[in-house]
Scaffold this motif. Structure first.
Motif, mmCIF file in Angstrom:
data_model
loop_
_atom_site.group_PDB
_atom_site.id
_atom_site.type_symbol
_atom_site.label_atom_id
_atom_site.label_comp_id
_atom_site.label_asym_id
_atom_site.label_seq_id
_atom_site.Cartn_x
_atom_site.Cartn_y
_atom_site.Cartn_z
ATOM 1 N N ARG A 30 -37.596 -47.922 10.855
ATOM 2 C CA ARG A 30 -38.973 -47.661 10.438
ATOM 3 C C ARG A 30 -39.960 -48.305 11.401
ATOM 4 N N TRP A 31 -39.659 -49.528 11.825
ATOM 5 C CA TRP A 31 -40.534 -50.195 12.808
ATOM 6 C C TRP A 31 -40.520 -49.436 14.134
ATOM 7 N N PHE A 32 -39.358 -48.926 14.503
ATOM 8 C CA PHE A 32 -39.266 -48.193 15.754
ATOM 9 C C PHE A 32 -40.079 -46.906 15.694
ATOM 10 N N ARG A 33 -40.122 -46.245 14.520
ATOM 11 C CA ARG A 33 -40.963 -45.059 14.361
ATOM 12 C C ARG A 33 -42.434 -45.414 14.545
ATOM 13 N N ARG A 34 -42.867 -46.505 13.944
ATOM 14 C CA ARG A 34 -44.263 -46.919 14.116
ATOM 15 C C ARG A 34 -44.551 -47.299 15.560
ATOM 16 N N TRP A 35 -43.573 -47.907 16.213
ATOM 17 C CA TRP A 35 -43.757 -48.275 17.617
ATOM 18 C C TRP A 35 -43.937 -47.026 18.471
ATOM 19 N N LEU A 36 -43.197 -45.979 18.180
ATOM 20 C CA LEU A 36 -43.356 -44.729 18.913
ATOM 21 C C LEU A 36 -44.741 -44.125 18.682
ATOM 22 N N ARG A 37 -45.249 -44.243 17.455
ATOM 23 C CA ARG A 37 -46.581 -43.705 17.174
ATOM 24 C C ARG A 37 -47.644 -44.463 17.958
ATOM 25 N N ARG A 38 -47.473 -45.788 18.064
ATOM 26 C CA ARG A 38 -48.454 -46.566 18.832
ATOM 27 C C ARG A 38 -48.346 -46.286 20.324
ATOM 28 N N ARG A 39 -47.160 -45.927 20.796
ATOM 29 C CA ARG A 39 -46.946 -45.649 22.218
ATOM 30 C C ARG A 39 -46.895 -44.146 22.487
ATOM 31 N N ARG A 40 -47.633 -43.376 21.689
ATOM 32 C CA ARG A 40 -47.556 -41.927 21.825
ATOM 33 C C ARG A 40 -48.055 -41.433 23.171
ATOM 34 N N GLY A 41 -48.877 -42.243 23.837
ATOM 35 C CA GLY A 41 -49.374 -41.815 25.133
ATOM 36 C C GLY A 41 -48.297 -41.768 26.202
ATOM 37 N N GLN A 42 -47.175 -42.477 26.003
ATOM 38 C CA GLN A 42 -46.111 -42.506 27.004
ATOM 39 C C GLN A 42 -45.133 -41.345 26.852
ATOM 40 N N PHE A 43 -45.251 -40.595 25.770
ATOM 41 C CA PHE A 43 -44.309 -39.508 25.512
ATOM 42 C C PHE A 43 -45.088 -38.229 25.220
ATOM 43 N N SER A 44 -44.452 -37.113 25.494
ATOM 44 C CA SER A 44 -45.071 -35.826 25.194
ATOM 45 C C SER A 44 -45.027 -35.562 23.694
ATOM 46 N N ARG A 45 -45.787 -34.557 23.274
ATOM 47 C CA ARG A 45 -45.838 -34.231 21.851
ATOM 48 C C ARG A 45 -44.485 -33.771 21.347
ATOM 49 N N GLU A 46 -43.755 -32.999 22.143
ATOM 50 C CA GLU A 46 -42.445 -32.518 21.711
ATOM 51 C C GLU A 46 -41.449 -33.664 21.613
ATOM 52 N N GLN A 47 -41.483 -34.588 22.558
ATOM 53 C CA GLN A 47 -40.585 -35.745 22.487
ATOM 54 C C GLN A 47 -40.882 -36.593 21.253
ATOM 55 N N ARG A 48 -42.166 -36.781 20.942
ATOM 56 C CA ARG A 48 -42.506 -37.560 19.747
ATOM 57 C C ARG A 48 -42.032 -36.862 18.481
ATOM 58 N N SER A 49 -42.163 -35.542 18.432
ATOM 59 C CA SER A 49 -41.770 -34.803 17.233
ATOM 60 C C SER A 49 -40.275 -34.923 16.985
ATOM 61 N N TRP A 50 -39.481 -34.668 18.012
ATOM 62 C CA TRP A 50 -38.036 -34.734 17.829
ATOM 63 C C TRP A 50 -37.562 -36.163 17.572
ATOM 64 N N SER A 51 -38.179 -37.135 18.214
ATOM 65 C CA SER A 51 -37.804 -38.526 17.953
ATOM 66 C C SER A 51 -38.143 -38.922 16.528
ATOM 67 N N GLU A 52 -39.300 -38.465 16.040
ATOM 68 C CA GLU A 52 -39.697 -38.771 14.663
ATOM 69 C C GLU A 52 -38.702 -38.194 13.664
ATOM 70 N N VAL A 53 -38.310 -36.952 13.870
ATOM 71 C CA VAL A 53 -37.366 -36.312 12.942
ATOM 72 C C VAL A 53 -35.998 -36.965 13.038
ATOM 73 N N ALA A 54 -35.548 -37.272 14.252
ATOM 74 C CA ALA A 54 -34.229 -37.890 14.412
ATOM 75 C C ALA A 54 -34.178 -39.262 13.730
ATOM 76 N N LEU A 55 -35.212 -40.064 13.911
ATOM 77 C CA LEU A 55 -35.221 -41.386 13.278
ATOM 78 C C LEU A 55 -35.315 -41.277 11.760
ATOM 79 N N PHE A 56 -36.138 -40.337 11.276
ATOM 80 C CA PHE A 56 -36.246 -40.149 9.836
ATOM 81 C C PHE A 56 -34.912 -39.694 9.236
#
Length: 642
Positions: free
Chosen positions: A165-191
């Protein structure tokens, strides 16, 4: 559908598919559908299945064996070994537990071609090991060890859950380092990983505690009975809810795979060869329909559904389309006609009834039109087939504008023509050839009516060009002292005593008695002096100044805000193996301009491009203009410091 929604749907579909395939296995170890069989269960675990015996049903025999097993498990002391014995009675073998009858093995109980003696030995071993394990799992030592294991596992699973859960929030805060598609798939995979861990921990916890396992088995058995019972019959075969769900989920998976394949063909092949966007849509849609149809036919055959049995269902669907879904079918066929004949294409400037705008997207059911007010209107495709459509961009985009105007009676026609033609030629959007024309329409009630005809090649700007021409005409007519009239009426008064009054005016005495008329003040002349040249008129009122570019002072203030405390997120960013220092993301800059500067998305992109053209920002590798995408940009001021 956005990338995040698509990823969520695919994740949920994967979880549902896993549950559909796992559900039968959680409750059933053996299943022979040829004869009715009922399992023997001890502490929520199935040992084997038995069939009917003469006048005893399989369920009655299973209930009896289960009661005996539970009773003997409670009665046998811990220090007394458990013994399952066999008793031969003719051709039948009876299993006994501690001298008590348990069950007799019959032909209905045999599994395949296994001999009776071997099956009796196998069942006896299963019963004895299951009873010993059940007794061992109820000892104090086992419960203490299991409790410690459960607590340690709960702490570990909880820590891993919150870490993800912390890693998901960390990805949201660092969304500028990843593309929108990478964030979407990472969010679903972690969830999905979070809840898969929780689900697995729950299954493991109910497995190691025999009492909980005994409670879990009836619930899973009820779910299995509910979802595996036949609820729909097609031909001679029935289908359960679980089988229908599998077909639906496989169909959804097929749809996602076909869509991904179609997008790949469009992006890797059709766009590479430079095909028209409308042609790309038509080819992609045709491929998607063909692959989906073939895939569904193969899928239905693979799961055992006879296609011929769907004839009645297809006829019902046909009737439904003919009556209730005729509008949808009409729009669908109209969409295919539009994509194949291409009377309207993406980017065309059209007029449909009272609607005027640019075609943004042509779908299978509807078409999106963006009006001049930047409002998106969704129009059914049948409207383009059944109604008259004006397409200014179709074929030859040059079109003619009609500018009606009127001048006062007595105006010199030669000067009128000179003033009008001079105004038309000064507009840069008006074509010189064909030449502008001025038609004399007729004699109006208050004016001489003319119609100015000019040709333009940008139909989507016709309203702005028309406004500019009216500005130019007013300024130039005023320069030539040509009056633009307003409606006038002549008023005739009839007075019966007018002749008597006129006779009285003939004598001086009567004229002395009449009241003097009120003096009329001369009309106040206008102080507005006409400009000497048309260029001066254009400069005075700002005609044709449509650049809408911000002033230098506005740009300086904007740059200061973008680099300020509440400005853009400017920092080092990584892409691949390269680190780009002190840069920001284009899509984040567009969002910031929309929120902080109250700009639309289109104007925000234009404003960013102005900053690029004025040398204030640039792409980190100078390969792109300003775009609303995951591209890195940097201020030239930071570039000089680096």
């Amino acid at each position: 559908m956005s990338q995040l929604k698509r990823a969520w749907w695919m994740g949920l579909m994967a979880i549902a598919c896993s549950l559909c395939w796992m559900l039968p296995g959680l409750a059933v170890d053996e299943a022979l559908p040829d004869t009715p069989r009922v399992p023997i269960v001890l502490d929520g675990r199935e040992l084997f299945v038995i069939g009917n015996l003469d006048d005893f049903a399989a369920s009655e025999r299973a209930d009896f064996v289960t009661r005996v097993l539970q009773d003997q498990r409670r009665r046998i002391p811990p220090n007394v070994p458990i013994r399952v014995t066999q008793l031969q009675r003719g051709e039948l073998i009876t299993l006994r537990l501690s001298g008590r009858h348990l069950l007799t093995i019959t032909e209905q109980d045999l599994i395949g071609n296994l001999p009776v003696q071997e099956q009796a030995d196998l069942w006896a071993d299963k019963l004895q090991s299951a009873l010993e394990q059940a007794r061992q799992q109820r000892t104090r030592q086992y419960r203490q060890r299991t409790l410690v294991k459960s607590l340690l596992a709960a702490f570990g699973i909880g820590g891993l859950y919150f870490l993800l859960r912390w890693f998901r929030r960390w990805l949201r805060r660092r969304r500028g380092q990843f593309s929108r598609e990478q964030r979407s798939w990472s969010e679903v995979a972690l969830f999905g990983l979070q809840w898969a861990i929780v689900f697995g921990f729950g299954l493991w916890l109910t497995e190691i505690w025999p009492e909980v396992r005994s409670l879990r088995y009836p619930a899973l058995s009820f779910l299995q009975t509910t979802f595996t019972a036949d609820t729909l019959s097609l031909g001679e075969r029935g289908y359960s809810i679980l089988e229908i769900s599998k077909v639906i989920l496989l169909a959804l998976a097929l749809w996602f795979v076909v869509r991904a394949l179609t997008r790949g063909i469009r992006s890797r092949f059709l766009q590479t060869i430079g095909a028209d966007p409308t042609v790309q849509d038509a080819i992609a849609l045709s491929i998607q329909i063909i692959l989906t149809t073939l895939g569904l036919l193969v899928l239905l055959q693979a799961v055992g559904i006879d296609i011929s049995s769907l004839a009645i269902f297809a006829s019902v669907i046909g009737v439904g389309i003919g009556f209730g879904l005729q509008n949808i079918a009409n729009n669908f066929i109209s969409g295919l006609i539009i994509m194949l004949e291409r009377p309207v294409q993406v980017g065309d400037f059209v007029k449909l009834g009272d609607l005027t705008g640019t075609v943004e997207r042509i779908g299978i059911r509807s078409t999106e039109i963006s009006t001049l007010d930047r409002v998106t209107i969704i129009v059914p495709n049948s409207e383009f087939i059944d109604s008259k459509v004006i397409n200014w961009s179709h074929g030859y985009p040059v079109s003619r504008l009609h500018i009606p105007l009127g001048v006062a009676y007595g105006s010199p026609i030669k000067q009128v023509r000179q003033a009008v033609f001079e105004a038309a030629k000064h507009h840069p959007k008006v074509l010189r050839y064909p030449k502008p024309q001025l038609w004399f329409e007729g004699f109006g009630d208050s004016s001489l009516d003319f119609n100015l005809l000019v040709w333009i090649r940008e139909p989507r700007q016709q309203f702005r060009i028309k406004s500019d021409l009216y500005y130019l005409l007013e300024a130039n007519l005023r320069r030539f002292h040509i009056e633009i009239p307003f409606p006038q009426r002549d008023l005739n008064l009839r007075t019966p005593g007018l002749e008597e009054f006129a006779q009285r005016l003939q004598t001086p005495e009567d004229r002395a008695d009449l009241p003097l008329p009120a003096l009329k003040h001369p009309a106040k002349q206008s102080t507005l002096t006409p400009p000497e040249t048309l260029a001066a008129a254009i400069a005075d009122c700002g005609i044709l100044d449509h650049t809408d570019a911000p002033a230098d002072i506005e740009i300086q203030e904007l740059v200061a805000q973008m680099r300020g405390r509440n400005g853009l997120d400017i920092r080092d960013r990584r892409f691949g193996l390269h680190v780009y220092t002190r840069c920001f993301v284009g899509s984040e800059a567009v969002q910031w301009l929309m929120q902080q500067q109250l700009a639309s998305r289109e104007e925000a992109i234009k404003l960013g491009q102005v900053l690029v053209e004025r040398g204030i920002i640039h792409h980190v590798t100078d390969e792109h203009t300003f775009k609303d995408s995951h591209l890195f940009y940097r201020f030239f001021e930071d570039e000089m410091e680096l």
